[in-house]
Write a protein that holds these residues in place. Structure first.
Motif, mmCIF file in Angstrom:
data_model
loop_
_atom_site.group_PDB
_atom_site.id
_atom_site.type_symbol
_atom_site.label_atom_id
_atom_site.label_comp_id
_atom_site.label_asym_id
_atom_site.label_seq_id
_atom_site.Cartn_x
_atom_site.Cartn_y
_atom_site.Cartn_z
ATOM 1 N N PRO A 37 73.625 -50.722 -24.497
ATOM 2 C CA PRO A 37 74.644 -51.763 -24.621
ATOM 3 C C PRO A 37 75.260 -52.173 -23.288
ATOM 4 O O PRO A 37 75.805 -53.253 -23.173
ATOM 5 N N ALA A 38 75.197 -51.342 -22.253
ATOM 6 C CA ALA A 38 75.808 -51.678 -20.978
ATOM 7 C C ALA A 38 74.998 -52.725 -20.216
ATOM 8 O O ALA A 38 75.523 -53.359 -19.301
ATOM 9 N N SER A 39 73.740 -52.939 -20.569
ATOM 10 C CA SER A 39 72.913 -53.866 -19.808
ATOM 11 C C SER A 39 73.089 -55.313 -20.251
ATOM 12 O O SER A 39 72.589 -56.208 -19.588
ATOM 13 N N PRO A 42 78.098 -60.297 -21.239
ATOM 14 C CA PRO A 42 78.849 -60.961 -22.308
ATOM 15 C C PRO A 42 78.667 -62.477 -22.239
ATOM 16 O O PRO A 42 78.676 -63.076 -21.156
ATOM 17 N N THR A 43 78.488 -63.078 -23.381
ATOM 18 C CA THR A 43 78.321 -64.530 -23.447
ATOM 19 C C THR A 43 79.485 -65.113 -24.221
ATOM 20 O O THR A 43 79.957 -64.533 -25.202
#
Length: 55
Positions: A37-39, A42-43
């Protein structure tokens, strides 16, 4: 009351925890997530206003 006798159940519990800790847990910890999830960046969602037909 036989359920209060910890003799067979305590041994089963110890064997279960040893199996989990020594065999199953190292195999699970070696698992590498293909999509961490860290890669993800955010959009921002598209927030165009909706045109209502009655206004």
């Amino acid at each position: 009351m036989p359920q209060l006798n910890p003799n067979p159940w305590f041994f089963i519990m110890i064997i279960s925890w040893l199996t989990l800790s020594l065999i199953i847990q190292p195999k699970l910890l070696k698992f590498v997530s293909m999509n961490p999830p860290a890669s993800k960046t955010p959009t921002n969602p598209d927030t165009t206003p909706w045109t209502w037909p009655w206004t």
